[in-house]
Design a protein around this motif. Structure first.
Motif, PDB file in Angstrom:
ATOM      1  N   GLN A 214       0.728  -1.122   0.104  1.00 25.80           N
ATOM      2  CA  GLN A 214       0.575  -0.319  -0.057  1.00 25.80           C
ATOM      3  C   GLN A 214       0.847   1.542  -0.106  1.00 25.80           C
ATOM      4  O   GLN A 214       0.178   2.233  -0.475  1.00 25.80           O
TER       5      GLN A 214
ATOM      6  N   ASN B 179     -12.612  -4.619  -3.471  1.00 24.49           N
ATOM      7  CA  ASN B 179     -12.415  -4.206  -2.029  1.00 24.49           C
ATOM      8  C   ASN B 179     -12.687  -4.746  -0.799  1.00 24.49           C
ATOM      9  O   ASN B 179     -13.659  -4.553   0.157  1.00 24.49           O
TER      10      ASN B 179
ATOM     11  N   TRP C   8     -12.390  -3.325   3.414  1.00 23.29           N
ATOM     12  CA  TRP C   8     -12.974  -2.002   3.300  1.00 23.29           C
ATOM     13  C   TRP C   8     -13.321  -1.471   4.945  1.00 23.29           C
ATOM     14  O   TRP C   8     -12.658  -0.841   5.877  1.00 23.29           O
ATOM     15  N   PHE C   9     -13.359  -2.621   5.491  1.00 22.04           N
ATOM     16  CA  PHE C   9     -13.904  -2.597   7.277  1.00 22.04           C
ATOM     17  C   PHE C   9     -12.136  -2.406   7.893  1.00 22.04           C
ATOM     18  O   PHE C   9     -12.488  -1.620   9.442  1.00 22.04           O
TER      19      PHE C   9
ATOM     20  N   GLY D  20     -10.092  -0.274   6.295  1.00 17.61           N
ATOM     21  CA  GLY D  20      -9.304   0.566   6.236  1.00 17.61           C
ATOM     22  C   GLY D  20      -8.212   0.396   5.213  1.00 17.61           C
ATOM     23  O   GLY D  20      -7.556   2.050   4.355  1.00 17.61           O
ATOM     24  N   SER D  21      -7.932  -0.229   3.892  1.00 21.28           N
ATOM     25  CA  SER D  21      -7.371  -0.938   3.628  1.00 21.28           C
ATOM     26  C   SER D  21      -7.800   0.263   2.224  1.00 21.28           C
ATOM     27  O   SER D  21      -8.729   0.669   1.280  1.00 21.28           O
ATOM     28  N   LYS D  22      -6.501   1.064   1.094  1.00 15.86           N
ATOM     29  CA  LYS D  22      -7.071   1.714   0.093  1.00 15.86           C
ATOM     30  C   LYS D  22      -6.703   1.273  -0.858  1.00 15.86           C
ATOM     31  O   LYS D  22      -5.743   0.036  -1.058  1.00 15.86           O
ATOM     32  N   SER D  23      -7.082   1.657  -1.602  1.00 22.39           N
ATOM     33  CA  SER D  23      -6.579   1.394  -3.074  1.00 22.39           C
ATOM     34  C   SER D  23      -5.308   1.786  -3.917  1.00 22.39           C
ATOM     35  O   SER D  23      -4.611   2.358  -3.450  1.00 22.39           O
TER      36      SER D  23
ATOM     37  N   TRP E 275      -7.200  -3.703  -5.639  1.00 21.92           N
ATOM     38  CA  TRP E 275      -6.233  -3.620  -3.987  1.00 21.92           C
ATOM     39  C   TRP E 275      -5.381  -5.165  -3.716  1.00 21.92           C
ATOM     40  O   TRP E 275      -5.905  -5.477  -3.433  1.00 21.92           O
TER      41      TRP E 275
ATOM     42  N   ASN F  86      -4.765  -7.589  -0.512  1.00 23.10           N
ATOM     43  CA  ASN F  86      -6.333  -8.935  -0.862  1.00 23.10           C
ATOM     44  C   ASN F  86      -5.408  -9.357  -1.443  1.00 23.10           C
ATOM     45  O   ASN F  86      -5.928 -10.669  -1.172  1.00 23.10           O
TER      46      ASN F  86
END
Length: 450
Positions: A124, A192, A195-196, A198-201, A214, A217
């Motif tokens: 990330q 995503n 998402w819970f 807070g991972s960013k794309s 993402w 993942n």
């Protein structure tokens, strides 16, 4: 060595009796426990292989999401899990005989959470230092190291006549973890999932097109399954009352057949694992510069998929035919296929790409046959607990395959601009092992017919 007579002094983690070669015991209670243990450990081994090879699926996209890594650095990242797998397998080969299956397999599975979490965080941030990526690549290789605990453990649970079947199923399905990670990655990175957290794309740029992905993942998807595998290992696996101290285990190195089988297994699994790790980057390196270049992971997963399926099938066949004849077929097929690949590694356009993929898949096919047959040979050539030690040792050396193959490919590219020398060398190595297998195990009057 400790046997069932002293089991009353052992903890409840140990089975009070284990004699799988006794037909009465096997039918009464051995069969059910052995197969239950096999399915639990095969689940764990599949995840271990996925963690081991997830780096090969991640590195082909790092530069496309903002990293700035050289070709050599990318091959180093691909190679590092193989180095770690080989080194950690040297440790794992003794653990089951000393500490038992339950503790060893549970803790080794939990340890894979470290690289699974770490890679998700690292990708990330394109500013992540190369040494951090290299360290995480090394830690991912612990998944490959687990093999040398899982396979010797399984060899203790089954009678000799079923060793080829059991080990073929476990190793074959476990190998599916390689193709699974390369097939699954393109799908899971497009959603995503976390998402819970807070991972960013990331913005992925390939062939002039930009997509949102993402990439974290690719490693995080295995976290819940690793936890489940560790829990199942602790709850459902017990230890076989056969133990060996370090001195007894080291006795395998005084037997010449340990070294012969190490070389043969390096030919089969060393090539399988090494080419599986390098295949995506090799596709991108050789054919990625053309217009409408192929997506590496769209084709790379086919190699380990075929090799894994063949290993399962020929594990069953090896119990009926013996291993030596199948190892002969494997060596001949791999050698011819390796030479054939050389005609398609200096492309001028995409017309030769199907033949390149086809000849590479032939190598995977024949390596799968050899991976199954060698694991039928070793329990016949060696008696327990030494057979478990030899399986662990040969697997440890062959696990260096991704490191050796990736480094040799990188060296050949730097020295000559192509990889023909690597595949010629692989063909010669196959012929050497063909001769060893025939002389010691395959010919009439062989020293150890298997």
């Amino acid at each position: 060595m400790t046997t069932s007579e002293s089991s009353k002094h052992q903890s409840s983690a140990y089975l009070p009796e284990w004699t799988p070669n006794d037909p009465v015991f096997w039918e009464r209670e051995g069969k059910a426990r052995a197969w239950r243990t096999l399915w639990v450990t095969t689940f764990g081994l599949t995840l271990a292989f996925a963690v081991w090879f997830m780096v090969s699926a991640i590195v082909v996209r790092l530069n496309d999401i903002g990293f700035n890594l050289s070709k050599d650095q990318l091959f180093w990242l691909t190679a590092m899990p193989g180095l770690a797998a080989g080194l950690t397998r040297l440790r794992h080969m003794f653990l089951v005989s000393v500490y038992g299956s339950r503790t060893t397999l549970t803790l080794s599975t939990l340890g894979l959470l470290i690289p699974a979490v770490g890679w998700g965080l690292a990708v990330q941030n394109p500013e992540t230092p190369f040494w951090v990526l290299l360290s995480l690549a090394f830690l991912a290789g612990m998944g490959g190291g687990n093999f040398s605990s899982f396979m010797p453990s399984t060899s203790l649970f089954f009678p000799k006549k079923m060793q080829g079947t059991a080990l073929g199923i476990q190793a074959g399905i476990g190998n599916f973890g390689v193709s699974m990670v390369q097939f699954l990655t393109p799908w899971v990175v497009g959603v995503n999932l976390f998402w819970f957290l807070g991972s960013k794309s990331e913005q992925w740029v390939f062939a002039g097109k930009t997509s949102t992905i993402w990439l974290q993942n690719a490693s995080w998807v295995y976290i819940p399954w690793l936890i489940a595998a560790a829990v199942l290992s602790w709850l459902l696996i017990r230890n076989v009352p056969i133990k060996a101290n370090m001195k007894e285990q080291l006795a395998i190195f005084g037997d010449k057949h340990t070294w012969i089988m190490t070389s043969i297994y390096m030919m089969t699994f060393g090539a399988f694992s090494g080419l599986a790790a390098a295949f995506p980057l090799l596709i991108k390196t050789l054919y990625g510069g053309f217009e409408n270049a192929p997506l590496p992971l769209k084709f790379a997963f086919l190699g380990p998929l075929i090799g894994s399926a063949v290993r399962v099938l020929f594990g069953l066949i090896a119990d009926k035919t013996g291993g030596a004849i199948l190892t002969t077929i494997s060596a001949i097929g791999m050698g011819i296929s390796a030479v054939a690949v050389t005609f398609f590694v200096t492309p001028t356009d995409l017309t030769t790409f199907p033949m390149f993929v086809g000849t590479m898949l032939a190598i995977f096919f024949f390596s799968g046959i050899g991976n199954a047959s060698t694991f039928r040979q070793m329990p016949v050539i060696f008696n327990p607990p030494y057979s478990a030690g030899v399986i662990g040792w040969t697997a440890a050396i062959a696990a260096f395959g991704p490191f050796i193959v990736s480094m040799l490919i990188s060296f050949n590219l730097a020295a000559s601009g192509n990889v023909k020398g690597f595949f010629y060398g692989l063909a010669v190595f196959c012929m050497l092992n063909l001769a060893l297998n025939w002389w010691f195990y395959g010919r009439r009057g062989a020293e150890k017919p298997s």
